[in-house]
Enzyme design. Structure first.
Site: not given
Length: 460
Positions: A255, A302, A358
């Site tokens: 992430d 990411e 998200d």
């Protein structure tokens, strides 16, 4: 398997606290006890069907975290009382001692302090004074054992599920949040890893700067790493963390990858992210070390958000596939990066998504964008007729037919669901992480449709 899928991407599995976010976990290693299957405990003779029925949440579209919190630990405590320790249990404790002891002690102390974070404990416990910890081990022995039992059961059940998935030809893509929560065993047990002062309070915390999506930025509040210390240790903590992840997943998504190039630092105590600034991260030094110690691992970077040239160089040098989100390609607010997300610009070394946890669902997104943006979509799709239900099928076909090496579609987009099925809305609290797939939604017809798509585009 029947739908012809090869990958199943999941959110972080850690135990969650206030806000229920899997990106704010009490431990980077532990598993969430909410996922422990009670029916399995019935088969093991640790619970009865009647006991499970009394705490069962009725079938519903939204997760009731309050009810789970109130009931789950009570019934797991009953199972713990009936559990007989064995060689497998002792082996689990031994193999996981490097994180398990601190986590279980942390949670036991936290419970004894009515859920308060370690920063609010008495000084001796906050600073992990040896005699204070020894006293806690003795006084809270049973509660510590209860948390050990939870992790043992989670680990057994997860490994069984993971093995089953592999037998069906499905690889699981796990997720490493770049940061850990301040209210966590990780921050309490090893404050030297973070930018803390002498009292073990954060000096600066993590977040994102203001942009077109968030006018005051995003204040995440996670403690920032002391990268100088990590470098001196040969990134030992990171090596251990990534190694552990690959024992539980086949592929790992890291992430907020751009935070390894530069990270956004916000003064501790600020109410918004507006006064933050960028600091240099470890860059390729970390990932060269990971490669040297662990070999070549299947990692996804990411890299969403504003991409500087240095971040692009880091992603390219790492060799990791980066992420593309088709929704971003038609967002007029993101003029700097939008063309990077158009499918004709993809390379094979990327993973394409219609959206992530998200983002809005495709149907919700298409309903919310401006008429100008919808025109951009229609122009790009060329033969698309402007009906909202058709947007999902057309966008899925678009990314399936791209050069991207992997293609991940949220189940909500296959189901053509609106934003009532959205997983997370960043910078909000109390409305997120609640959507769930209910029995009957994943129909045989949908399986056939998915199978036809992946077959047609050679993605089986």
């Amino acid at each position: 398997k029947k739908a012809g899928q090869s990958y199943w991407q999941i959110l972080p599995l850690g135990p969650t606290g206030y806000g229920d976010s899997p990106y704010q976990s009490f431990s980077t290693y532990a598993g969430n006890p909410y996922f422990i299957d009670l029916k399995t405990l019935v088969k093991e003779g640790l619970l009865t069907k009647k006991e499970c029925k009394e705490v069962r949440c009725k079938e519903q579209k939204k997760i009731d975290y309050e009810k789970i919190y109130q009931n789950r630990f009570k019934i797991l405590k009953k199972a713990y009382r009936r559990f007989q320790k064995n060689d497998k249990y002792e082996k689990f404790l031994e193999e996981n001692a490097f994180w398990l002891e601190d986590y279980c002690m942390y949670m036991a102390i936290k419970d004894a302090h009515e859920g308060k974070s370690w920063s609010e404990w008495e000084e001796l416990l906050k600073k992990r004074e040896k005699t204070a910890l020894e006293k806690v081990k003795e006084e809270l022995e049973d509660e510590i054992g209860f948390y050990q039992f939870q992790q043992y059961e989670f680990d057994r059940q997860w490994k069984k599920l993971h093995t089953y998935a592999k037998e069906q030809g499905i690889q699981i893509i796990g997720d490493i949040p770049i940061y850990v929560a301040f209210d966590s065993a990780d921050a309490w047990a090893a404050p030297e890893l973070f930018q803390f002062d002498e009292e073990n309070n954060p000096i600066r915390v993590a977040g994102c700067p203001p942009d077109a999506f968030a006018k005051t930025g995003q204040l995440w509040g996670n403690p920032l790493y002391n990268w100088e210390y990590h470098q001196k240790t040969g990134y030992a903590w990171w090596i251990q963390r990534i190694r552990y992840c690959f024992q539980h997943y086949d592929v790992v998504r890291i992430d907020h990858f751009r935070g390894f190039d530069e990270y956004y630092a916000i003064p501790y105590g600020d109410k918004t992210a507006e006064r933050g600034w960028w600091e240099k991260g470890p860059g390729m030094d970390l990932f060269r070390t990971v490669s040297q110690r662990l070999g070549q691992k299947d990692i996804i970077a990411e890299d969403l958000g504003f991409m500087t040239d240095s971040v692009k160089r880091l992603v390219e040098e790492s060799g990791y596939p980066n992420m593309k989100v088709i929704e971003f390609a038609f967002d007029a607010r993101d003029t700097g990066n939008a063309s990077d997300y158009l499918p004709h610009n993809y390379t094979n070394n990327c993973v394409v998504y219609t959206g992530t946890h998200d983002n809005e669902t495709l149907l919700g997104w298409y309903s919310d964008i401006t008429p100008e943006e919808r025109h951009m979509v229609r122009e790009y799709l060329w033969n698309f007729h402007d009906d909202e239900k058709g947007i999902c099928r057309n966008m899925i076909r678009l990314v399936m037919g791209s050069a991207a090496g992997r293609c991940i579609i949220p189940i909500q987009d296959y189901l053509q669901l609106d934003n009532t099925a959205r997983i997370n809305q960043p910078s909000t609290l109390g409305i997120n992480w609640k959507w769930r797939l209910t029995e009957g939604q994943f129909t045989k017809e949908l399986q056939k449709e998915m199978l036809a798509l992946v077959t047609r585009f050679g993605r089986r």
